[in-house]
Design an enzyme around this catalytic site. Structure first.
Site, mmCIF file in Angstrom:
data_model
loop_
_atom_site.group_PDB
_atom_site.id
_atom_site.type_symbol
_atom_site.label_atom_id
_atom_site.label_comp_id
_atom_site.label_asym_id
_atom_site.label_seq_id
_atom_site.Cartn_x
_atom_site.Cartn_y
_atom_site.Cartn_z
ATOM 1 N N CYS A 77 0.695 -0.873 -0.253
ATOM 2 C CA CYS A 77 -0.113 0.138 -0.402
ATOM 3 C C CYS A 77 0.272 1.366 0.277
ATOM 4 C CB CYS A 77 -1.210 -0.197 1.156
ATOM 5 S SG CYS A 77 -0.760 -0.097 2.551
ATOM 6 N N HIS A 128 -3.097 0.753 6.969
ATOM 7 C CA HIS A 128 -2.889 0.666 5.761
ATOM 8 C C HIS A 128 -3.755 1.917 5.619
ATOM 9 C CE1 HIS A 128 -3.465 -1.089 2.750
ATOM 10 N NE2 HIS A 128 -5.106 -1.104 1.507
ATOM 11 N N HIS A 140 -5.999 1.112 -3.443
ATOM 12 C CA HIS A 140 -5.416 0.262 -2.304
ATOM 13 C C HIS A 140 -4.875 -0.952 -2.886
ATOM 14 C CE1 HIS A 140 -8.043 -1.951 -0.565
ATOM 15 N NE2 HIS A 140 -8.963 -1.459 -0.851
#
Length: 168
Positions: A77, A128, A140
């Site tokens: 990510c 994240h 993502h």
């Protein structure tokens, strides 16, 4: 109670806002518009932000790879964010999600724009991140074995996370 007078509507809205602030749950993303947006400074122009968004969407389908930071090797990510911002805005983001949590400016939900970072924190530490692309969606690199993808902030999984927005 009638709501046809401005005072009545304002009172109801204010009461709802105060009551919602009493809960202990972390703030969630709301798709409801709030027209009192705030101008958040940025080193990225609106045009670059649009470019970041378009490029990020073009990377959907690229394989996930822990530590990856190129389209050829795959992305995790933060590697996805770093690659996109370097390539389309000439900006070097920090490499880890924990560092991205303090990068740029905090953006209130009512002021998000395409290209802003979306950070997810099950508690107080971001774990994240993705790139907001508009209409409640973000790009993502989610997990091992997966691919870069487009998801909705109001999906059953992501809406349960504490969400923060950052603008480089």
């Amino acid at each position: 109670m009638t709501l046809d007078k401005p005072f009545g509507i304002t009172t109801v809205i204010l009461a709802a806002a105060l009551l919602s602030a009493c809960g202990t749950a972390p703030p969630r993303y709301s798709a409801l518009p709030d027209y009192s947006s705030v101008d958040v400074p940025s080193r990225v122009s609106p045009e670059q932000s649009t470019d970041v968004t378009i490029y990020a969407m073009g990377l959907v389908g690229t394989p996930y790879r822990y530590g990856g930071n190129t389209p050829d090797s795959g992305f995790d990510c933060s590697g996805l964010i770093g690659h996109v911002y370097r390539a389309r805005a000439g900006v070097q983001p920090p490499r880890t999600v924990a560092q991205l949590q303090d990068w740029g400016q905090s953006v209130p939900n009512n002021s998000i724009r395409t290209g802003d970072l979306v950070l997810f924190s099950p508690r107080n530490q971001a774990t994240h991140a993705g790139i907001y692309v508009g209409n409640g969606r973000f790009v993502h690199a989610p997990s091992t074995g997966g691919v870069v993808r487009l998801d909705r902030l109001d999906s059953s999984y992501w809406s349960r996370q504490q969400i923060a927005f950052r603008r480089p």
